[in-house]
Every structure is written in structure tokens, then in C-alpha cells.
Design an enzyme around this catalytic site. Structure first.
Site, short mmCIF file in Angstrom:
data_model
loop_
_atom_site.label_atom_id
_atom_site.label_comp_id
_atom_site.label_asym_id
_atom_site.label_seq_id
_atom_site.Cartn_x
_atom_site.Cartn_y
_atom_site.Cartn_z
N GLU A 199 0.88 -1.05 0.16
CA GLU A 199 0.04 0.21 -0.11
C GLU A 199 0.88 1.23 0.25
OE1 GLU A 199 -2.15 -0.50 3.63
OE2 GLU A 199 -3.02 -2.40 3.15
N LYS B 67 2.08 4.51 1.62
CA LYS B 67 2.33 5.20 3.02
C LYS B 67 1.92 6.56 2.86
CE LYS B 67 5.14 5.24 7.09
NZ LYS B 67 4.89 6.58 7.50
N ASP C 69 0.93 10.09 3.98
CA ASP C 69 1.66 11.14 4.78
C ASP C 69 0.77 11.98 5.21
OD1 ASP C 69 3.99 11.96 6.26
OD2 ASP C 69 4.79 13.06 4.72
N TYR D 144 -6.47 -0.35 7.37
CA TYR D 144 -6.46 -1.34 8.65
C TYR D 144 -7.94 -1.51 9.58
CZ TYR D 144 -3.61 -3.66 12.09
OH TYR D 144 -3.35 -4.74 13.22
N LYS E 101 10.45 3.42 3.26
CA LYS E 101 10.47 5.16 3.18
C LYS E 101 11.13 5.56 1.92
CE LYS E 101 10.17 7.34 7.19
NZ LYS E 101 9.49 8.11 8.08
N CYS F 287 31.28 41.39 5.89
CA CYS F 287 29.55 41.35 5.96
C CYS F 287 29.02 41.95 4.82
CB CYS F 287 29.05 42.01 7.35
SG CYS F 287 27.57 42.22 7.30
N CYS G 226 27.45 45.63 6.06
CA CYS G 226 27.71 46.54 6.78
C CYS G 226 29.55 46.68 6.40
CB CYS G 226 27.61 46.74 8.29
SG CYS G 226 28.24 45.06 9.05
N CYS H 134 28.82 38.32 11.50
CA CYS H 134 29.37 39.52 11.58
C CYS H 134 29.19 40.14 12.76
CB CYS H 134 28.12 40.39 10.66
SG CYS H 134 28.41 42.07 10.94
N CYS I 25 24.97 46.84 12.35
CA CYS I 25 24.81 46.16 11.04
C CYS I 25 23.18 45.88 10.86
CB CYS I 25 25.10 44.87 11.15
SG CYS I 25 25.00 43.64 9.66
S1 IVH Z 1 -0.76 0.20 8.59
C1 IVH Z 1 -0.11 -2.05 12.89
N1 IVH Z 1 -0.82 1.27 6.56
O1 IVH Z 1 2.23 5.08 9.08
C2 IVH Z 1 -0.07 -1.23 11.47
N2 IVH Z 1 0.07 2.74 8.16
O2 IVH Z 1 4.43 3.89 11.45
C3 IVH Z 1 -0.90 -0.10 11.27
N3 IVH Z 1 0.54 4.88 7.63
O3 IVH Z 1 1.40 5.83 12.11
C4 IVH Z 1 -0.42 0.86 10.31
N4 IVH Z 1 -0.13 4.76 5.42
O4 IVH Z 1 -0.27 6.57 10.48
C5 IVH Z 1 -0.49 1.50 7.62
N5 IVH Z 1 -1.03 2.10 4.21
C6 IVH Z 1 -0.66 2.26 5.51
C7 IVH Z 1 -0.19 3.68 5.81
C8 IVH Z 1 0.33 3.53 7.36
C9 IVH Z 1 0.37 5.59 6.45
C10 IVH Z 1 0.87 5.64 8.67
C11 IVH Z 1 0.42 5.37 10.09
C12 IVH Z 1 1.17 4.89 10.95
C13 IVH Z 1 2.39 5.16 10.34
C14 IVH Z 1 3.28 3.78 10.76
#
Ligand code: IVH
Length: 664
Positions: free
Chosen positions: A113, A115, A117, A226, A312, A406, A409, A424, A430
Site C-alpha cells: 500500500e 504510505k 503522509d 487497517y 520510506k 559582511c 555593513c 558579523c 549592522c
Molecule cells: S498500517 C499495525 N498502512 O504510518 C499497522 N500505516 O508508522 C498499522 N501509515 O502511524 C499501520 N499509510 O499513520 C499502515 N497504508 C498504511 C499507512 C500507514 C500511512 C502511517 C500510519 C502509522 C505510520 C506507521
């Protein structure tokens, strides 16, 4: 590394990481990228593992971060909100896969999936109705932000159809899409407010607004990833996501089952490229074992599941030409080289300037004018140059010469031992230093003087009206009104605001003075420890060092500030004007509440801080989580789960009147 060396390194890392934490969480102004931060944390983790005698409950490795705030009811999570193990390295990802392979004789598959942000959220549903939305908080308890979350259209309030369990929890991420983020920041800048550093901060800041109508205007979005519950009738994660989708949740379409680690890596490579085209921020890929039975077999470490990992992405980079370098002089005299670049798109914005930090950084990367350079965003707002594309260097480019005087000045620059930057030393002559100090003084977090923007202050300075912050209080209405773009009304507002600044508490006045290394937190500590300006001025090095968090560098800087005659003159002037040089009494006035603990909840007639101050004043203690050992629950209107819990645990419950009766 010997144990002694490890200890030195561990102490250094802890201090450093805590400072980055503070900048990130408290000031929303990170100065390193997530990547650099994670490297520091990983190094610390590794050292603590190798030298277990160095482990400490106070180490930053022991905390999951907290977003708990005043003003929201705190709710315990039914299932703790864990974090994920993370890595930037493909090798480590393969090691993760090897561990899984070793655990099973049978085949297994992954779900990949994005991640997201943003800000994580826990959504509880009962009979298909959204009951409660809680932030992650410290992972054990979070803030109840249900009212705000109800405004987010991607989150179903009532599930339409389907065979959903009577009670279950959905976890997901609240996001602010780029379009909403840009609109919001534009509005904030027009209103003279600080823009958010990135969409993640904007999303979590928005969730913590006390006015849900304002939240509704900001167009937050959400993806769920989740599901949790005591009676889930699925056999895999993917099935649960499919079901969630059919019940009306927003599940990312970019979710993919992968049969092996190579497919996982292909997914990662694709999204490292394609994420630039997504309308929201992603900072990596989350890889999860699909089968619930296999998840259960793998289990958890203390803080993370063994069945999932986050890969990451490195911060986005752009490549562009370095056209020239300017040198900026800050309020402390520190010189920052700033690169002018051929405009280039980076993570959603056009970048024209980037920090080069200091002479060492320039030397490290061997940066030369005309080079093609790589730019990266730190905390997504101040881009910096992270390297040079040497392969593109044209032979006739010249070595870069750092300035010796600088640029403002002309004073020869100095370099203090142990400091990366040139300075400076002409602090009294200044212009950007003088103006910078005044800008710092009037800032919202300092004296909060409205109507005085940077340009106005520069104008005052150029016209000779203001040479130091003390002069602000001598400004006359006619003088201000006579200036360009000023009028009677703005002049009145400025004077009014200056008058009001006389009520600003001592700690903030101390911060406003701009003593080197005395930021907001340190100013608070000093104000609390010494109580008055007089006491602080008379403090010795030992007295200062005895204060929590004050080290030699800060202590010496405070002493140096007070030792200067011009600062003494300024302080007497400010004292004469009527600024507050005495901390509000925090001293205990009685011990009526000695040994008693209080939890405060619900809506009260005054901010919770006020009640906390009363408890402190009488020797009691305010805590956030309620337990059988809690002495009293002070409950205002609309008190929620804590009231129920107190009743169940037999904790005495007080309303405001009873609370004051107790003291009197
Ligand atoms: S699963 C027990 N899936 O990433 C597993 N987390 O450090 C629960 N996050 O605090 C997390 N996208 O806020 C999961 N597709 C995704 C995610 C995701 C972002 C964030 C989440 C969590 C942090 C994990």
C-alpha cells in the site's frame, strides 16, 4: 567502539534527536529531513542494543511521539496504535522477507500500500454508525476529534449496507490534498499568518482546531488501511479492505497483492517515480503479510508488528543550475549562504532559492557557481542543496570563494570555534541584525505586537524612528501616521498593541529579548526557575547550570547578555516602560491538595490550564489518564468517557463548585 565512546555518542544522539523532535512537533519547523532524522534514531537504537547498560526509559527511542492537546477529551485506544518498523534500504527489505520466509514452510503473500503522509486516525463504528474518531496521541490514548472528523466527506458516518461486524475499528490516514494545502497556505499568508510547513502538519493542525466549521472548509481527505475488531470474519487483510470498500470507506486503488519480494520492489520502484503525480503526499510503501493466520503467527515486538514494514522513499530531489549565491545576515549576525537557482519544480512547488547552510557545507559538496546541483526539501519548505552533479561540471567554472566581510555593513566576519557559521560581529551597527532583533521582538510568539510587519519595521529603522526595541515604546501616533501606507487607524492599532504587550508574561518577554540560544522553551524554564528579571540578572554560572535543560552554552550566553552595558540600558528602559519582568506566581500557596491527583475533563467555565494552575498552587497534581488511584475527577459539561470510567472505578467526581469548596 568502547563503552565509554558509546556513552558519549548516545548522549549526543539523544540530545540531538530530542531537539529535532521539539522542532518537528512543537514548532512544526523541522531542520532535518525525515531521512536524516531516522538515521540518527536508527544509530541510537543500534547503540542501545549493543550496549544495553546505556538503555534508559527517557531515551527518545522509548517514545512513539504524542499529539495530545489540551481542549480535547482523551480517550484510551481499545487496541494500541502501534507504529511500523521502517527502512530506506532495499537490502533491509529483503532481510525482512528472509525472516518471514524462515518462519513459514508454506507460501505467503504481501499486500503493498502507499504510505500516506498525514495524520493517523482511529474510527470506531457501532451498528454501522461512526461513534468516535481518535488521534494516535501517544499510541495508548489519543484526542477525541469526532466532531472534526465528521466533517470529512471521505469518512462514512453511517455505513450503507453490508455484513459489517456490530463493533469494529477502522484505522486510516487523514490527508490534506495538495490543492487544499496550497489554497489554505495562500489564505494564511494573505492574513499574515504562518503558512503550514507541509500537508501533514496542515492535516494534523486542522484536526486539532476547536471549531469544526473551520475544519469543514479545509477539504480534508481520508484513506483507510487497517481493520480491527474482536469479531472480524475475514481471513486476510486484503479481504477486510475489499469489504471496507464495499461498506463505503475510501480504500486506495493503488493497493496491490504481491506474490514475492521482487513484486514488492517493483511496486516500490513504480511509486517512487509516480508519487509525484499523486494529488497528496506519500512518503513510502507499507508492506503487509496478507493472511491473518500468518500475521498472528508472526506477532508483534513491543512497538511494531512483525508482519509489516514501511519502506520510506528518500526525499524528492530536483536537479537544476546554480546561478549565484547571496549571503544573508540573520538577527544574531549569522551568515547564511543562499543559492539562486534556475527555477525547478520540486514536490509540488517551484524552487528558486535554496540554503547552502555554511562554508563547510559548500566545501563538503565542492559547490561552484554554474554547477548542476541537486535540491531537496527539508521539512518540505526550505529546500537545500544536497550535492553536485560533477559529471556535468564545465571546466571553466571557478572555485567558490566564501566572503570575508559582511555583505551588509562591510565588517570583517569572524568564525567562533565550534560554530559552523561565520558571524558579523557588528551587532550594534549592522542593519539586518538590528531590524532582525526588532522583528523577533514583535513576533506573535514573543511580544505579539500587531501591525508591525517586516517592511514597516525596516521603514521605521530607515527613518531613524527605531534603533532598538525600547524605541518602539516611544513611537508617537503622528510619526507613524505620517509614514507611507500608514494612517491614523494603523497608527492607533500599533500603539494599542504596544500597550497590550505590557501584559505579555515574563517568559515571553525573555524570549522576545532574543538572547542567543534562549528559545521559547528555555525562556520558560528560566522564568520559572528565577521568577524575576532581577534574580536572573544576578544568577551565577552555577545557578544557571542548576536549571533543568540549561547547559554551558546557554548559561554563558545568558551571562554574556546581561554583562553588556547596552543590554542593561535597554532592560532599564523596558522596565520603565512597564514590561512584565516578574513571572506569574506559580509558587505553591498551600498544601491543601498535597498528595492528591486530579484528572480534568469536559467543558469548564475557564480553560483547563487555569484549573491546573489552581491545583498546582495548592500542591496537587494534574494527570491525563484516569485510574483507580486518581483522587478526583473534575468534570465540566459534556464530560464523556472519563466520567463513565471514574464512576466505574469509584473515583470521586467534582463539579467546579465542589472543586473550589474543596480548596476553601
Ligand atoms: S498500517 C499495525 N498502512 O504510518 C499497522 N500505516 O508508522 C498499522 N501509515 O502511524 C499501520 N499509510 O499513520 C499502515 N497504508 C498504511 C499507512 C500507514 C500511512 C502511517 C500510519 C502509522 C505510520 C506507521
Amino acid at each position: 567502539m568502547t563503552a565509554k565512546e558509546a556513552k558519549i555518542r548516545v548522549d549526543f544522539l539523544r540530545k540531538n534527536i530530542e531537539e529535532h523532535n521539539r522542532r518537528y512537533y512543537v514548532e512544526s519547523a523541522p531542520s532535518v529531513s525525515d531521512f536524516e532524522f531516522d538515521l540518527l534514531l536508527q544509530e541510537l537504537q543500534a547503540l542501545e542494543k549493543k550496549f544495553p547498560e546505556l538503555q534508559s526509559a527517557a531515551s527518545p527511542t522509548q517514545r512513539v511521539g504524542s499529539d495530545l492537546s489540551e481542549g480535547f477529551t482523551q480517550v484510551a485506544h481499545k487496541f494500541p496504535m502501534l507504529s511500523l518498523g521502517n527502512t530506506y534500504s532495499e537490502d533491509e527489505l529483503r532481510e525482512f522477507d528472509a525472516r518471514i520466509a524462515k518462519a513459514f514452510d508454506e507460501p505467503y503473500e504481501y499486500v503493498c500500500e502507499l504510505k500516506f503522509d498525514g495524520a493517523s486516525i482511529s474510527l470506531t463504528y457501532q451498528n454501522g454508525v461512526l461513534q468516535r474518531a481518535v488521534t494516535r496521541g501517544d499510541g495508548v490514548q489519543g484526542d477525541d476529534v469526532t466532531a472534526n472528523v465528521r466533517t470529512i466527506r471521505a469518512i462514512p458516518l453511517q455505513l450503507q449496507s453490508g455484513n459489517f461486524p456490530k463493533e469494529f475499528e477502522m484505522r486510516g490516514e487523514i490527508l490534506m490534498p495538495h490543492s487544499s494545502f496550497e489554497k489554505l497556505n495562500k489564505e494564511r499568508e494573505e492574513a499574515g499568518e504562518m503558512p503550514f510547513a507541509n500537508p501533514r502538519n496542515a492535516a494534523s493542525g486542522t484536526l486539532k482546531l476547536l471549531d469544526s466549521k473551520e475544519v469543514a472548509k479545509r477539504n480534508l481527505d481520508n484513506f483507510v488501511y487497517y481493520m480491527l475488531g474482536d469479531e472480524l470474519h475475514f481471513s486476510s487483510h486484503n479481504e477486510s479492505l475489499e469489504a471496507a470498500k464495499s461498506w463505503g470507506f475510501k480504500v486506495s486503488e493503488h493497493t496491490q497483492k504481491c506474490k514475492n519480494i521482487d513484486e514488492v520492489l517493483a511496486f516500490i520502484h513504480r511509486w517512487d517515480k509516480d508519487r509525484k503525480d499523486l494529488p497528496f503526499d506519500t512518503d513510502g510503501v507499507v508492506v503487509k503479510i496478507n493472511s491473518y493466520a500468518q500475521q498472528r503467527a508472526l506477532g508483534y515486538t513491543a512497538k511494531t508488528p512483525r508482519w509489516a514494514i514501511a519502506y520510506k522513499f528518500k526525499a524528492e530531489q530536483a536537479r537544476t543550475k546554480l546561478l549565484s549565491v547571496d549571503f544573508q545576515v540573520g538577527r544574531t549576525g549569522a551568515i547564511t549562504p543562499v543559492a539562486n537557482l534556475e527555477p525547478v519544480r520540486l514536490a509540488g512547488t517551484v524552487v528558486k532559492r535554496a540554503s547552502l547552510h555554511n562554508a563547510d557545507q559548500i566545501a563538503l559538496h565542492d559547490v561552484r557557481i554554474g554547477d548542476m546541483v541537486f535540491v531537496e526539501k527539508v521539512g518540505e519548505i526550505i529546500p537545500k542543496i544536497v550535492g553536485v552533479d560533477i559529471s556535468e561540471r564545465i571546466s571553466q567554472v571557478f572555485d567558490f570563494q566564501y566572503i570575508t566581510n559582511c555583505p551588509e555593513c562591510g565588517t570583517p566576519l569572524v568564525r567562533i570555534e565550534g560554530e559552523a557559521k561565520h558571524f558579523c560581529p557588528n551587532e550594534n551597527g549592522c542593519p539586518p541584525q538590528i531590524v532582525g532583533r526588532i522583528i523577533h521582538f514583535v513576533a506573535r510568539k514573543a511580544m505579539n505586537i500587531e501591525g508591525l510587519g517586516e517592511e514597516t519595521i525596516e521603514l521605521f529603522y530607515r527613518k531613524g524612528l527605531v534603533k532598538n526595541v525600547g524605541d518602539l515604546y516611544d513611537l508617537k501616533k503622528e510619526e507613524i501616521a505620517a509614514l507611507d501606507r500608514m494612517g491614523e487607524k494603523s497608527a492607533e492599532n500599533i500603539l494599542q498593541s504596544l500597550e497590550e504587550s505590557k501584559k505579555v508574561p515574563f517568559a515571553r518577554v525573555l524570549f522576545a529579548l532574543g538572547i542567543r540560544y534562549v528559545g521559547e522553551t528555555i525562556a520558560k524554564k528560566l522564568a520559572e526557575a528565577f521568577g524575576t528579571l532581577d534574580a536572573l540578572q544576578n544568577a551565577t554560572l552555577e545557578n544557571l547550570l542548576a536549571v533543568d535543560e540549561i547547559g554551558e552554552q546557554i548559561a554563558k550566553s545568558v551571562l554574556a547578555f546581561f554583562a553588556e552595558e547596552k543590554n542593561q540600558l535597554l532592560l532599564s528602559k523596558l522596565r520603565e516602560v512597564g514590561l512584565c519582568f516578574v513571572a506569574e506566581k506559580k509558587q505553591q500557596t498551600s498544601s491543601k491538595l498535597e498528595g492528591l491527583t486530579f484528572v480534568i475533563t469536559g467543558t469548564l467555565s475557564r480553560p483547563r490550564e487555569d484549573f491546573k494552575a489552581v491545583v498546582d498552587e495548592h500542591g496537587g497534581k494534574v494527570i491525563t489518564a484516569i485510574s483507580g488511584k486518581t483522587s478526583y475527577l473534575l468534570a465540566g459539561e459534556k464530560a464523556g468517557s472519563k466520567l463513565e470510567k471514574a464512576a466505574k472505578l469509584g473515583v470521586k467526581i467534582l463539579d467546579e463548585q465542589q472543586f473550589f469548596d474543596l480548596i476553601n
